[in-house]
Design an enzyme around this catalytic site. Structure first.
Site, PDB file in Angstrom:
ATOM      1  N   TRP B 328      -2.524  12.030 -21.847  1.00 18.02           N
ATOM      2  CA  TRP B 328      -2.466  13.437 -22.261  1.00 18.02           C
ATOM      3  C   TRP B 328      -1.696  14.246 -21.210  1.00 18.02           C
ATOM      4  CZ3 TRP B 328      -3.963  18.013 -19.986  1.00 18.02           C
ATOM      5  CH2 TRP B 328      -3.995  19.140 -20.802  1.00 18.02           C
ATOM      6  N   HIS B 329      -1.859  13.861 -19.937  1.00 18.89           N
ATOM      7  CA  HIS B 329      -1.217  14.621 -18.876  1.00 18.89           C
ATOM      8  C   HIS B 329       0.295  14.416 -18.842  1.00 18.89           C
ATOM      9  CE1 HIS B 329      -5.330  15.141 -17.465  1.00 18.89           C
ATOM     10  NE2 HIS B 329      -4.871  16.176 -16.810  1.00 18.89           N
ATOM     11  N   GLY B 330       0.763  13.311 -19.367  1.00 24.52           N
ATOM     12  CA  GLY B 330       2.207  13.109 -19.381  1.00 24.52           C
ATOM     13  C   GLY B 330       2.580  11.702 -19.781  1.00 24.52           C
TER      14      GLY B 330
END
Lengths: 351, 465
Positions: B328-330
């Protein structure tokens, strides 16, 4: 309530402004500190963009001047990306130190027009620090004189940016942080600014880390392979044949130039303007000189008059000289400066 | 636009004054929607279409689920919402990552001949700011309606404002429809707004971001750019300051978002609760990015079975959740490994190691949690796995950030100052001040904060997530 809030805000900002130093960025802090240390022995200061920061080597300039019988000592205070407005601010810092031995300032002729900031660089200390009331006024005045924007909103946007920066400067934005962090200079400076010892040793010259630009060589080789002129050659051809539009000086801020000349002369220093060997068509500089707006101009822009400075092997990239080019330019600049100073001396004697 | 830009105070002041000057709730909501789209459009107006599209799909899906007579139809509407939202997110954020990863794998397996060789073919699309945040918000709406926990709204304006509300649009906190939509149904009253508390919270958030995080970035960027040149102590300092930077950056944004929303009469959820004082990794995730961790808990971990089906299934569920949390963060392997790193320690804490941890005194437990988190941040910040490895394992260089020690100390003092400023005691003292004195104190504090910001500032780290 709002008045009290604003009063407290402005009072504390003013106090910080008085107590904390100006946040000079992009190598300027280092160069100014070095200049301050040597100011008592400097006769000539060079001020301008990267074209001069890279292109003028004080050691070579001084040796050549000495060969002409003028033992002068110069310092190069040019900084990469320094436009006329920021240079005008730096000039004031130089003049504030007192004339001392200083006889001459060599100023690159540049447009006074503010440009849109590069978003990738973000808001930098050096974009804010010169926005005092008088220079912001000059910036707005210059914008108003240009007025020829394809999109009128751009004029409003640029004026807004200048006013925003004036407000940020008045609110002492970032001053304490700059002052507290002064001891730390991260080596990831995007402008590869000189170290303090380099600035002292080279007297402000800012050489490229390597002598030749691979990028320019590659571009040139690719263009030759395709049988087309490279960008450098295209710009060079344009510089050889300037158009009427290139000569137009109607948008140039003459009042700002006049104010600058008067300030320099007021402390007994001679302002001499300089147009380095650039392929960007700047034919308006010659028109400005013909109209008498510039007291003295050392003009190296013409590729026909100075072919050796535009030779491909002396360029680092399209608009900058490499080390060989800088050495040649510094020698030619010394000769031109000697001639100009001799003229002024004769003029003075005649008067 | 973002909260630390010079134009934001003017924008917000105009919205604030107009909002409270308008009489009808509907007019106020319309104003907020226009303001929200202006705020987002100031970055890139093209991507407004994505937000509108996502809103319309979830509006239709919500009504479809509510009106459907059969479970099959309800599922179909939910599937539509999931596919569209996750599809858009996947295309913009993850497509290139999967294409590149597949290519790298193909190269290793010698399958270049089958058209999987490295080269062109990636989408190279610009990542819309805040896409992960608003996608999770819209998903929570459809899922809650499907589960019967929330009545589908028939008011498109309300749903559009829930998705696009500018204070939390680009970097959270991730708001649940069940928390926000009811607020849109009840009239907002200025008399209920705790103006002083909101103004103070905004300033604290601004301070964390512009003074603490951005100043820390000066040291962090230098160390992470060329770790091999720095001594081990300097690298450790760089890593520790990154922990300060990311906390200041993200929790600062959350504070400012909560404060802006409060000034407009809306409550947003708490997102951080002194995370570096956590006594375990389990505790850390109760304190760090709370709106994300509770989202994963409610919409993924519990539906997967949570911890109700034995140790093995719990471990599997935790790994899935934290792998996706990392992703989700990248779209980078460093984020995936970072997620798995946290997942691994959560599994350990739920096994025998957790009991061992409980025996330790509280400072030792805090130190353990901090070390795990710090090592995790190295993975998180590094450009790639080899950079992370070189920072952690290669022999130290000669360069030190000794000159920066004083500066680092300043950052630590600033970091502690924000903790003190956010503390209840100061808040209580400010509340007791007369209005005139509060105005003077606030003016003094604003001037001080402005003088401490890093001019060569960084963008918000969480904008790109």
């Amino acid at each position: 309530m709002v008045a009290l809030f604003l009063a407290a805000l402005l009072a504390v900002s003013a106090l910080i402004r008085w107590a904390a130093p100006v946040p000079h960025g992009g190598g300027l802090a280092v160069k100014l500190a070095a200049y301050e240390e040597l100011a008592h022995e400097i006769d000539v200061v060079v001020l301008g963009t990267s074209r001069l920061a890279r292109g003028v080597i004080p050691e070579v300039l001084d040796a050549e001047l000495a060969a002409h019988g003028r033992p002068l000592k110069s310092f190069n205070l040019s900084v990469l990306g320094m436009g006329a407005l920021e240079a005008d601010y730096v000039l004031d810092q130089v003049l504030a130190l007192g004339a001392g031995r200083l006889q001459t300032v060599l100023l690159e002729v540049d447009s006074w027009r503010p440009v849109l900031p590069d978003d990738e660089l973000g808001l930098r200390a050096r974009d804010v620090h010169w926005h005092d009331l008088s220079r912001t006024r000059t910036a707005l005045e210059s914008l108003w004189q240009v007025r020829q924007f394809s999109n009128p909103l751009q004029l409003v946007e640029l004026a807004g940016i200048e006013l925003e920066r004036l407000a940020l400067d008045q609110l002492s934005i970032g001053r304490l942080a700059w002052w507290l962090g002064e001891g730390f200079a991260p080596n990831a400076d995007p402008l590869d600014s000189p170290t303090p010892s380099e600035a002292l040793r080279l007297r402000g010259h800012h050489p490229y880390p390597v002598a030749q630009s691979d990028g320019l060589l590659r571009q040139q080789a690719n263009a030759r392979r395709r049988g087309e002129p490279s960008r450098f050659e295209r710009l060079l051809n344009q510089a050889r044949r300037p158009t009427v539009r290139d000569r137009d000086t109607s948008t140039y801020n003459r009042d700002a130039l006049q104010r600058q000349i008067e300030r320099v002369r007021a402390v007994g220093v001679t302002p001499i303007y300089l147009a380095p060997p650039s392929v960007k068509s700047r034919a308006w500089i010659a028109t400005l000189a013909e109209e008498g707006a510039l007291p003295a101009l050392l003009d190296f822009r013409d590729p026909n008059a100075h072919p050796e400075l535009f030779a491909f092997e002396r360029r680092y990239d399209v608009d900058h000289l490499n080390q060989d080019g800088a050495e040649l330019f510094s020698r030619e600049l010394a000769a031109a400066l000697h001639r100009q100073l001799s003229l002024e001396e004769h003029g003075d004697a005649a008067r | 636009m973002n909260f630390v830009e010079a134009r934001f105070p003017f924008f917000f002041l105009a919205v604030f004054l107009l909002h409270w000057a308008l009489r009808g709730e509907r007019s106020r909501k319309r104003l907020l929607l226009v303001a929200s789209y202006t705020f987002y459009g100031a970055w890139d107006a093209r991507f407004l279409a994505l937000i509108v599209f996502s809103t319309l799909v979830d509006y239709a899906a919500g009504l479809g689920i509510a009106d459907a007579r059969s479970t099959r139809k309800r599922r179909a509407w939910l599937a539509l919402s999931l596919c569209v939202n996750l599809g858009v997110l996947g295309a913009f954020k993850y497509a290139d990552f999967f294409i590149e990863s597949a290519r790298a794998l193909a190269q290793r397996l010698g399958l270049e001949a089958y058209g999987l060789a490295p080269g062109s073919g990636t989408l190279d699309w610009l990542l819309p700011v805040g896409i992960s945040f608003y996608t999770f918000q819209t998903l929570s709406y459809s899922i809650d309606v499907y589960r019967g926990k929330l009545r589908a709204t028939r008011n498109l304006l309300d749903l559009a404002l829930f998705v696009g509300f500018f204070p939390q649009l680009v970097a959270g906190p991730i708001v649940r429809a069940a928390d926000f939509l009811p607020q849109l149904r009840t009239p907002r009253r200025f008399g209920n707004v705790a103006v002083r508390a909101a103004l103070w919270l905004f300033l604290i958030g601004y301070f964390k971001k512009a003074c603490v995080a951005d100043n820390a970035a000066r040291v962090v960027d230098a160390v992470f750019a060329a770790p091999e040149q720095f001594t081990l102590a300097s690298r450790a300092l760089g890593a520790a300051l990154y922990a300060v930077q990311i906390y200041g950056d993200f929790s600062g944004y959350s504070d400012m978002a909560i404060a802006c929303a409060a000034l407009l009469g809306y409550a947003l959820p708490e997102n951080f609760r002194a995370p570096y004082l956590a006594t375990s990794i389990t505790d850390f995730w109760r304190r760090w990015h709370i709106s994300l961790s509770t989202w994963f808990r409610d919409y993924l971990y519990i539906p997967l079975g949570g911890n109700r089906a034995g140790r093995g299934r719990t471990a599997r569920n935790l790994l899935i959740v934290f792998l996706l949390c990392g992703l989700w963060h990248g779209a980078k392997w460093t984020f995936v490994i970072w997620g798995l790193w946290h997942g691994l320690f959560l599994i350990l804490e739920r096994s025998g190691a957790g009991r061992l941890l409980h025996v330790l005194p509280s400072p030792a437990r805090r130190l353990y949690a901090l070390l795990v988190v710090l090592l995790g941040w190295v993975l998180f910040r590094a450009d790639d796995l080899s950079s992370a490895w070189s920072l952690l394992s290669q022999p130290g260089g000669e360069q030190t950030v000794a000159a920066a020690s004083a500066w680092s100390l300043v950052i630590v003092v600033l970091f502690l100052a924000q903790l003190g400023a956010a503390g209840g005691a100061l808040q209580a003292r400010l509340d007791r001040l007369r209005n005139e004195r509060f105005a003077l104190c606030y003016g003094f504090a604003v001037a001080l904060v402005l003088s401490l910001i890093s001019l060569d500032h960084q963008a918000f780290i969480y904008f790109v997530f």
